[in-house]
Design a protein around this motif. Sequence first.
Motif, PDB file in Angstrom:
ATOM      1  N   CYS A   1       0.844  -1.196   0.000  1.00 31.21           N
ATOM      2  CA  CYS A   1       0.000   0.000   0.000  1.00 31.21           C
ATOM      3  C   CYS A   1       0.879   1.245   0.000  1.00 31.21           C
ATOM      4  N   ALA A   2       0.890   1.954  -1.136  1.00 27.18           N
ATOM      5  CA  ALA A   2       1.770   3.116  -1.278  1.00 27.18           C
ATOM      6  C   ALA A   2       1.296   4.273  -0.400  1.00 27.18           C
ATOM      7  N   THR A   3      -0.033   4.470  -0.315  1.00 26.19           N
ATOM      8  CA  THR A   3      -0.575   5.544   0.514  1.00 26.19           C
ATOM      9  C   THR A   3      -0.187   5.332   1.971  1.00 26.19           C
ATOM     10  N   CYS A   4      -0.173   4.070   2.398  1.00 28.43           N
ATOM     11  CA  CYS A   4       0.150   3.763   3.799  1.00 28.43           C
ATOM     12  C   CYS A   4       1.632   3.928   4.084  1.00 28.43           C
ATOM     13  N   ASP A   5       2.485   3.354   3.237  1.00 24.56           N
ATOM     14  CA  ASP A   5       3.888   3.193   3.605  1.00 24.56           C
ATOM     15  C   ASP A   5       4.882   3.926   2.719  1.00 24.56           C
ATOM     16  N   GLY A   6       4.387   4.563   1.636  1.00 22.64           N
ATOM     17  CA  GLY A   6       5.299   5.245   0.713  1.00 22.64           C
ATOM     18  C   GLY A   6       6.172   6.274   1.402  1.00 22.64           C
ATOM     19  N   ALA A   7       5.570   7.022   2.351  1.00 23.26           N
ATOM     20  CA  ALA A   7       6.287   8.132   2.981  1.00 23.26           C
ATOM     21  C   ALA A   7       7.489   7.685   3.809  1.00 23.26           C
TER      22      ALA A   7
END
Lengths: 316, 316
Positions: free
Chosen positions: A135-141
Amino acid sequence: MDTPIRDVITIGAGPSALTAAIYTTREDIDTVLYEKSAIGGLAAITDMVDNYPGFPDGIEGMTLAGNLEKQAERFGAHIEYGDVTAIKADGKYKVVTVDGADVKAKAVLIATGSDYKKLGVPGEKEFYGRGVHYCATCDGAFYRDKTLVVVGGGNSALQEAIFLTRYTTHIDLLVRSTIKASDVLQHEIQKYVDEGKVTIHLNTTTDEIIDTNGRVSSVKITENGQPAEIITDGIFVFVGLMPNTGFLADSPIELDEVGLIRTDLKLRTSMEGVYASGDVRSGATMQIASAVGEGAAAALSIREYLDEFNRTEAAA
Amino acid sequence: MDTPIRDVITIGAGPSALTAAIYTTREDIDTVLYEKSAIGGLAAITDMVDNYPGFPDGIEGMTLAGNLEKQAERFGAHIEYGDVTAIKADGKYKVVTVDGADVKAKAVLIATGSDYKKLGVPGEKEFYGRGVHYCATCDGAFYRDKTLVVVGGGNSALQEAIFLTRYTTHIDLLVRSTIKASDVLQHEIQKYVDEGKVTIHLNTTTDEIIDTNGRVSSVKITENGQPAEIITDGIFVFVGLMPNTGFLADSPIELDEVGLIRTDLKLRTSMEGVYASGDVRSGATMQIASAVGEGAAAALSIREYLDEFNRTEAAA
């Protein structure tokens, strides 16, 4: 022998179901939750949750899941392990089959969530949420100024790879055969390829995720038949979603084209007295905040339904 | 002089807007929040929040609001005090008037919430959230085995009074003139009157809320012209909702019959690039959990909109 009739059964005990149970049980509505794997759902097996509102420095997924469980139990929710295999109507009641036995309820909330499809390669399970992400929204940052490997060649893989470019210095995109995405996305990712920010590897399988001292450090691949290794800080896998709705095959509950449950704005499914919320719902954001919000809204819809149900029953 | 163009303006800085800002700023989307009263919205002035998922023993409203603010600021949200009086379109941009000055943005989220209508009597403000309440779902459970006064004679007052009977030993319902509610509700509350669990006082004004040592202990009323006093543990007021949408009078944004903003499932209003979430949205549950869930969902919708916006801009 007559089994007792519950007010509400939730199928699943992830954040959405636990929130619904906080609301229903706090209002003395008898509620039992059936969970076949982890209480707390995907949240429970997430290393760090950075964007669940209320925890300024983030919170460990396991801690958040534990908090939700405690809160629901504080108000009297019954959480049980059990595999639900069918749901059917019996007059105005619903009958849910749990581990082969039938349980009756006035209303049912389906909050079984969705799972991310896995690659099934060595290292994937071990580093879930700690170097291996879905999940990019969850863990991208977590990957600002780092390098990433992204796996997948569909619309979502390209979209998420483009999204992740805002954080990373470089992305290797591993595509099993060829890219199967919209022209707009292909055109857009090409810009990043031209800038040297994204490298696309076609005809490439992902074979193993390698760590150095417990941190993901590289990915072993086979590109055009040749083995190779890519040094990376992490890997995001976007090869599809598996809604946990297989047990609804023989039910009249309407699903969308990918198998998620269709609801209206009040979270009602196409089967009267049956509601759906969280990651299993068509249109779900795959975010804990939304799952929780929908759990609360579903509980309020269910309460309204039960009020009417009990009124009719008293009048009969 | 050209003012800078923001990516996103949120009108309001309650739980829904702060959650949206956690999501947008974590993805490096420039976001400014304008708040005219309390950061954290109604949550900030709520004594104890018992049903926000994640805090098993409840959390003080002020602490939760502070946490949300810190979390949004941690990712770079700009929170400013300012009264927004208008929103209009300028080509593909939106122009928001803040304290008389215009600010431009690509997208706007309206999350100004709703306020409960007040009685405007002495003691009401002082004991807000600590003996004086406006939300039965939120605070009813604090009154198990206690007595309550409920004020109002419309559908919501009767519905919430019926709901509160599950906790309380007795309710005095104060109705200014006569009851104006559906037959079903009138019929149902009559059952509680017959049982002696509810006493209805018609032609009754609520004059003052009295405390003993800082706890609400009675309510002074005038019933059929005669002054009287009712001993009680708390008072719930249901005399209406005031959506904070007055500033939209000259905008094309569609409201429902009570002045709440209509949205679709993606939280889009009828004005392109303008979204709404939380207690100001038609269908809102007036629950922090839902406001937060919608804030996250709105942020994801807005991100999608901005991606398309920026693509079009780059192509132009």
